[in-house]
Design a protein around this motif. Structure first.
Motif, PDB file in Angstrom:
ATOM      1  N   ILE A 187      -8.725 -36.655 -31.689  1.00  0.00           N
ATOM      2  CA  ILE A 187      -8.504 -37.137 -30.333  1.00  0.00           C
ATOM      3  C   ILE A 187      -9.613 -38.143 -30.048  1.00  0.00           C
ATOM      4  CG2 ILE A 187      -8.442 -36.557 -27.878  1.00  0.00           C
ATOM      5  CD1 ILE A 187      -7.240 -33.877 -28.624  1.00  0.00           C
ATOM      6  N   PHE A 188      -9.204 -39.344 -29.672  1.00  0.00           N
ATOM      7  CA  PHE A 188     -10.127 -40.463 -29.551  1.00  0.00           C
ATOM      8  C   PHE A 188     -10.051 -41.031 -28.141  1.00  0.00           C
ATOM      9  CE2 PHE A 188      -8.585 -39.997 -33.843  1.00  0.00           C
ATOM     10  CZ  PHE A 188      -9.758 -39.957 -34.572  1.00  0.00           C
ATOM     11  N   GLU A 189     -11.218 -41.213 -27.548  1.00  0.00           N
ATOM     12  CA  GLU A 189     -11.298 -41.784 -26.206  1.00  0.00           C
ATOM     13  C   GLU A 189     -11.485 -43.285 -26.317  1.00  0.00           C
ATOM     14  OE1 GLU A 189     -14.332 -41.807 -22.393  1.00  0.00           O
ATOM     15  OE2 GLU A 189     -14.241 -40.005 -23.656  1.00  0.00           O
ATOM     16  N   VAL A 190     -10.537 -44.016 -25.760  1.00  0.00           N
ATOM     17  CA  VAL A 190     -10.612 -45.474 -25.754  1.00  0.00           C
ATOM     18  C   VAL A 190     -10.298 -45.942 -24.336  1.00  0.00           C
ATOM     19  CG1 VAL A 190      -9.801 -47.632 -26.773  1.00  0.00           C
ATOM     20  CG2 VAL A 190      -9.794 -45.532 -28.151  1.00  0.00           C
ATOM     21  N   GLY A 191     -11.284 -46.534 -23.678  1.00  0.00           N
ATOM     22  CA  GLY A 191     -11.082 -46.952 -22.300  1.00  0.00           C
ATOM     23  C   GLY A 191     -10.793 -45.758 -21.405  1.00  0.00           C
ATOM     24  N   ASP A 192      -9.700 -45.826 -20.697  1.00  0.00           N
ATOM     25  CA  ASP A 192      -9.327 -44.771 -19.754  1.00  0.00           C
ATOM     26  C   ASP A 192      -8.335 -43.773 -20.336  1.00  0.00           C
ATOM     27  OD1 ASP A 192     -10.900 -45.928 -17.768  1.00  0.00           O
ATOM     28  OD2 ASP A 192      -9.275 -47.231 -17.073  1.00  0.00           O
ATOM     29  N   TYR A 193      -8.169 -43.764 -21.660  1.00  0.00           N
ATOM     30  CA  TYR A 193      -7.156 -42.910 -22.277  1.00  0.00           C
ATOM     31  C   TYR A 193      -7.722 -42.075 -23.421  1.00  0.00           C
ATOM     32  CZ  TYR A 193      -3.632 -45.541 -19.682  1.00  0.00           C
ATOM     33  OH  TYR A 193      -2.887 -46.105 -18.680  1.00  0.00           O
ATOM     34  N   LEU A 194      -7.085 -40.931 -23.634  1.00  0.00           N
ATOM     35  CA  LEU A 194      -7.289 -40.116 -24.821  1.00  0.00           C
ATOM     36  C   LEU A 194      -6.061 -40.265 -25.706  1.00  0.00           C
ATOM     37  CD1 LEU A 194      -8.722 -36.794 -23.358  1.00  0.00           C
ATOM     38  CD2 LEU A 194     -10.003 -38.570 -24.569  1.00  0.00           C
ATOM     39  N   TYR A 195      -6.280 -40.545 -26.988  1.00  0.00           N
ATOM     40  CA  TYR A 195      -5.191 -40.703 -27.947  1.00  0.00           C
ATOM     41  C   TYR A 195      -5.288 -39.601 -28.997  1.00  0.00           C
ATOM     42  CZ  TYR A 195      -4.881 -45.496 -26.108  1.00  0.00           C
ATOM     43  OH  TYR A 195      -4.753 -46.615 -25.304  1.00  0.00           O
ATOM     44  N   ALA A 196      -4.202 -38.874 -29.210  1.00  0.00           N
ATOM     45  CA  ALA A 196      -4.123 -37.902 -30.291  1.00  0.00           C
ATOM     46  C   ALA A 196      -3.497 -38.600 -31.495  1.00  0.00           C
ATOM     47  CB  ALA A 196      -3.294 -36.695 -29.880  1.00  0.00           C
ATOM     48  N   MET A 197      -4.200 -38.586 -32.624  1.00  0.00           N
ATOM     49  CA  MET A 197      -3.776 -39.382 -33.769  1.00  0.00           C
ATOM     50  C   MET A 197      -3.850 -38.573 -35.054  1.00  0.00           C
ATOM     51  SD  MET A 197      -5.480 -42.826 -35.363  1.00  0.00           S
ATOM     52  CE  MET A 197      -6.570 -41.918 -36.443  1.00  0.00           C
ATOM     53  N   GLN A 198      -2.902 -38.816 -35.925  1.00  0.00           N
ATOM     54  CA  GLN A 198      -2.898 -38.260 -37.274  1.00  0.00           C
ATOM     55  C   GLN A 198      -3.063 -39.401 -38.268  1.00  0.00           C
ATOM     56  OE1 GLN A 198       0.950 -37.140 -38.827  1.00  0.00           O
ATOM     57  NE2 GLN A 198       0.092 -35.474 -40.037  1.00  0.00           N
ATOM     58  N   TYR A 199      -3.888 -39.175 -39.305  1.00  0.00           N
ATOM     59  CA  TYR A 199      -3.982 -40.110 -40.415  1.00  0.00           C
ATOM     60  C   TYR A 199      -3.565 -39.372 -41.671  1.00  0.00           C
ATOM     61  CZ  TYR A 199      -5.777 -43.730 -43.555  1.00  0.00           C
ATOM     62  OH  TYR A 199      -5.892 -44.713 -44.512  1.00  0.00           O
ATOM     63  N   ARG A 200      -2.522 -39.850 -42.336  1.00  0.00           N
ATOM     64  CA  ARG A 200      -1.990 -39.164 -43.505  1.00  0.00           C
ATOM     65  C   ARG A 200      -1.285 -40.170 -44.404  1.00  0.00           C
ATOM     66  NH1 ARG A 200       2.890 -36.300 -44.746  1.00  0.00           N
ATOM     67  NH2 ARG A 200       2.504 -34.545 -46.162  1.00  0.00           N
ATOM     68  N   LYS A 201      -1.588 -40.113 -45.686  1.00  0.00           N
ATOM     69  CA  LYS A 201      -0.988 -41.006 -46.679  1.00  0.00           C
ATOM     70  C   LYS A 201      -1.148 -42.467 -46.271  1.00  0.00           C
ATOM     71  CE  LYS A 201       2.293 -37.606 -48.456  1.00  0.00           C
ATOM     72  NZ  LYS A 201       3.718 -37.268 -48.730  1.00  0.00           N
ATOM     73  N   GLU A 202      -2.352 -42.779 -45.790  1.00  0.00           N
ATOM     74  CA  GLU A 202      -2.739 -44.139 -45.411  1.00  0.00           C
ATOM     75  C   GLU A 202      -1.978 -44.683 -44.212  1.00  0.00           C
ATOM     76  OE1 GLU A 202      -3.698 -46.948 -48.545  1.00  0.00           O
ATOM     77  OE2 GLU A 202      -3.322 -45.376 -50.018  1.00  0.00           O
ATOM     78  N   LYS A 203      -1.319 -43.805 -43.465  1.00  0.00           N
ATOM     79  CA  LYS A 203      -0.604 -44.211 -42.258  1.00  0.00           C
ATOM     80  C   LYS A 203      -1.161 -43.458 -41.064  1.00  0.00           C
ATOM     81  CE  LYS A 203       2.320 -46.874 -44.465  1.00  0.00           C
ATOM     82  NZ  LYS A 203       2.310 -48.358 -44.298  1.00  0.00           N
ATOM     83  N   MET A 204      -1.334 -44.163 -39.959  1.00  0.00           N
ATOM     84  CA  MET A 204      -1.786 -43.518 -38.730  1.00  0.00           C
ATOM     85  C   MET A 204      -0.615 -43.378 -37.773  1.00  0.00           C
ATOM     86  SD  MET A 204      -3.512 -46.399 -36.357  1.00  0.00           S
ATOM     87  CE  MET A 204      -2.913 -45.388 -35.015  1.00  0.00           C
ATOM     88  N   ASN A 205      -0.620 -42.304 -37.018  1.00  0.00           N
ATOM     89  CA  ASN A 205       0.450 -42.039 -36.076  1.00  0.00           C
ATOM     90  C   ASN A 205      -0.151 -41.468 -34.785  1.00  0.00           C
ATOM     91  OD1 ASN A 205       3.028 -41.474 -34.922  1.00  0.00           O
ATOM     92  ND2 ASN A 205       2.834 -39.363 -35.604  1.00  0.00           N
ATOM     93  N   VAL A 206      -0.015 -42.189 -33.688  1.00  0.00           N
ATOM     94  CA  VAL A 206      -0.436 -41.682 -32.387  1.00  0.00           C
ATOM     95  C   VAL A 206       0.722 -40.884 -31.807  1.00  0.00           C
ATOM     96  CG1 VAL A 206      -1.118 -42.305 -30.040  1.00  0.00           C
ATOM     97  CG2 VAL A 206      -2.063 -43.561 -31.984  1.00  0.00           C
ATOM     98  N   PHE A 207       0.507 -39.587 -31.615  1.00  0.00           N
ATOM     99  CA  PHE A 207       1.607 -38.742 -31.137  1.00  0.00           C
ATOM    100  C   PHE A 207       1.423 -38.252 -29.706  1.00  0.00           C
ATOM    101  CE2 PHE A 207      -1.292 -36.177 -33.727  1.00  0.00           C
ATOM    102  CZ  PHE A 207      -1.602 -35.131 -32.876  1.00  0.00           C
ATOM    103  N   ASP A 208       0.316 -38.652 -29.060  1.00  0.00           N
ATOM    104  CA  ASP A 208       0.148 -38.321 -27.647  1.00  0.00           C
ATOM    105  C   ASP A 208      -0.892 -39.264 -27.046  1.00  0.00           C
ATOM    106  OD1 ASP A 208       0.578 -37.038 -25.280  1.00  0.00           O
ATOM    107  OD2 ASP A 208      -0.571 -35.248 -25.754  1.00  0.00           O
ATOM    108  N   LYS A 209      -0.704 -39.542 -25.756  1.00  0.00           N
ATOM    109  CA  LYS A 209      -1.626 -40.405 -25.023  1.00  0.00           C
ATOM    110  C   LYS A 209      -1.757 -39.855 -23.605  1.00  0.00           C
ATOM    111  CE  LYS A 209      -2.018 -45.209 -23.365  1.00  0.00           C
ATOM    112  NZ  LYS A 209      -1.348 -46.531 -23.357  1.00  0.00           N
TER     113      LYS A 209
END
Length: 233
Positions: free
Chosen positions: A208-230
């Motif tokens: 979970i990464f804080e960027v600006g005014d948002y929290l992003y839930a992200m998965q990194y797998r097999k060299e691909k990133m996927n944001v699945f919640d904001k």
């Protein structure tokens, strides 16, 4: 950017638990047969059991005036990795930073970094310079090895609204800010995590990464990133 939560996978969960609880002395906030969690500064980090071996590089941010005190504290608990000529401190001139390195319980490459531009000096009213766990500010970096730095950086910029920081698209790039960085090495060009012979590999993680005014839930797998919640803060 700030790394608020991070989940890494290991086939050596017991070794990792011993390392963080006994070697470093952290209080474990949650533990089970499958995982354990601890709080490191403002970052919550979880190690999850995995049948497969995974290798990571991650980094802890410490106050910019506490490097020597941290070396003394850390060297009484483990072996700090030596670089050329038996030195242990690596200066990154273009980053205005100094780092030391060590292995965790699963042989991941871990780093303490001081970033002088952040001006986050530890203020101790007693005047003592001793270092302790409370001075570790956060998880500051997580490695994302890839064979296409530019493509991964573009995905991060689009999905997380983060920006390329320093480096290049050919060998080693970074994305984020000095408060939190994704390290983007090209494992077809750069083969090992500095300053070790630990091979670079693309290992999965959640965060979970804080960027600006948002929290992003992200998965990194097999060299691909996927944001699945904001979520807005």
């Amino acid at each position: 950017m700030k790394i608020r939560e991070l989940t890494l996978f290991t086939n050596r969960l017991t070794d990792q638990l011993y390392f963080y609880k006994k070697t470093l002395g952290f209080e474990i906030s949650k533990t089970s047969v499958r995982n354990f969690t601890l709080q490191i500064g403002f970052t919550k980090i979880t190690f999850e059991s995995s049948e497969q071996k995974h290798t990571y590089h991650y980094c802890f941010l410490i106050p910019s005036n506490q490097l020597e005190a941290a070396i003394k504290w850390l060297s009484s608990r483990l072996d700090i990795i030596k670089i050329e000529d038996e030195r242990i401190i690596q200066n990154f001139e273009s980053w205005n930073a100094d780092s030391i390195y060590f292995y965790d319980g699963a042989k991941n490459v871990v780093e303490f970094i001081v970033r002088y531009d952040l001006k986050n000096e530890h203020k101790n009213e007693t005047g003592k310079k001793e270092f302790d766990l409370s001075q570790i500010l956060c998880v500051n970096e997580i490695g994302m090895p890839t064979k296409n730095i530019e493509e991964l950086n573009q995905a991060l910029e689009k999905e997380l609204n983060t920006k390329f920081w320093k480096g290049d698209y050919d060998r080693f790039g970074t994305n984020g800010t000095q408060d939190g960085l994704f390290l983007l090495p090209n494992y077809e060009v750069k083969k090992e995590w500095f300053p070790t012979d630990t091979p670079l590999e693309s290992s999965p993680f959640y965060g979970i990464f804080e960027v600006g005014d948002y929290l992003y839930a992200m998965q990194y797998r097999k060299e691909k990133m996927n944001v699945f919640d904001k979520m807005k803060l």
